[in-house]
Motif scaffolding. Structure first.
Motif, PDB file in Angstrom:
ATOM      1  N   GLU A  30       0.826  -1.425   0.017  1.00  0.00           N
ATOM      2  CA  GLU A  30       0.003  -0.046   0.046  1.00  0.00           C
ATOM      3  C   GLU A  30       0.858   1.252   0.045  1.00  0.00           C
ATOM      4  OE1 GLU A  30      -3.341   2.047   2.836  1.00  0.00           O
ATOM      5  OE2 GLU A  30      -2.822   0.141   3.153  1.00  0.00           O
ATOM      6  N   GLN A  31       1.891   1.205   0.723  1.00  0.00           N
ATOM      7  CA  GLN A  31       2.759   2.357   0.893  1.00  0.00           C
ATOM      8  C   GLN A  31       3.309   2.375  -0.583  1.00  0.00           C
ATOM      9  OE1 GLN A  31       5.968   2.112   3.804  1.00  0.00           O
ATOM     10  NE2 GLN A  31       6.642   4.216   3.426  1.00  0.00           N
ATOM     11  N   ALA A  32       3.873   1.366  -1.185  1.00  0.00           N
ATOM     12  CA  ALA A  32       4.689   1.753  -2.405  1.00  0.00           C
ATOM     13  C   ALA A  32       3.548   2.211  -3.501  1.00  0.00           C
ATOM     14  CB  ALA A  32       5.130   0.392  -2.881  1.00  0.00           C
ATOM     15  N   LYS A  33       2.392   1.712  -3.379  1.00  0.00           N
ATOM     16  CA  LYS A  33       1.263   2.380  -4.459  1.00  0.00           C
ATOM     17  C   LYS A  33       0.904   3.789  -4.191  1.00  0.00           C
ATOM     18  CE  LYS A  33      -1.211  -1.768  -5.447  1.00  0.00           C
ATOM     19  NZ  LYS A  33      -2.605  -2.623  -5.020  1.00  0.00           N
ATOM     20  N   ARG A  34       0.976   4.268  -2.860  1.00  0.00           N
ATOM     21  CA  ARG A  34       0.800   5.689  -2.533  1.00  0.00           C
ATOM     22  C   ARG A  34       2.043   6.400  -3.039  1.00  0.00           C
ATOM     23  NH1 ARG A  34      -3.439   6.369   0.601  1.00  0.00           N
ATOM     24  NH2 ARG A  34      -4.089   4.671   2.053  1.00  0.00           N
ATOM     25  N   GLU A  35       3.315   5.904  -3.101  1.00  0.00           N
ATOM     26  CA  GLU A  35       4.493   6.538  -3.405  1.00  0.00           C
ATOM     27  C   GLU A  35       4.206   6.770  -4.975  1.00  0.00           C
ATOM     28  OE1 GLU A  35       7.787   4.332  -2.129  1.00  0.00           O
ATOM     29  OE2 GLU A  35       7.343   5.366   0.050  1.00  0.00           O
TER      30      GLU A  35
END
Length: 105
Positions: A33-38
């Motif tokens: 999820e964090q990678a998708k947000r970035e």
């Protein structure tokens, strides 16, 4: 030492430990999820308290309020409430005086 021993301080603290939890899977989902947000695939995560998030949550929690909202009308109009109040005043006057006529003085 006594009958109860040294445990006179109060009740036990609640300690709930999950049985069926895959911590590795949760950690991987968080990283994904964090990678998708970035990368911009997901909107940025909101931080802090937002009062607009609470608006409507109480109505969503009850079925009778959902039905009332879906109908789009209020349970009583102001005119109906005023008529009921006037009728109650006349009834109260009848109970006190025994007459249906309403004399102010």
């Amino acid at each position: 030492m006594g009958f109860l021993g040294n445990r006179l301080g109060g009740p036990r603290k609640f300690n709930h430990q999950y049985i069926y939890v895959d911590e590795r899977k949760e950690k991987l989902e968080k990283m994904e999820e964090q990678a998708k947000r970035e990368l911009g695939m997901l909107p940025e995560e909101k931080k802090g308290f937002n009062p607009e998030d609470i608006r409507g949550k109480f109505i969503e929690g009850t079925t009778h309020l959902k039905k009332r909202k879906a109908r789009g009308r209020k349970p009583f109009s102001m005119g109906v409430i005023l008529v009921i109040i006037v009728l109650l005043i006349f009834l109260w006057n009848y109970i006190l005086t025994g007459e249906w006529s309403f004399a102010l003085f």
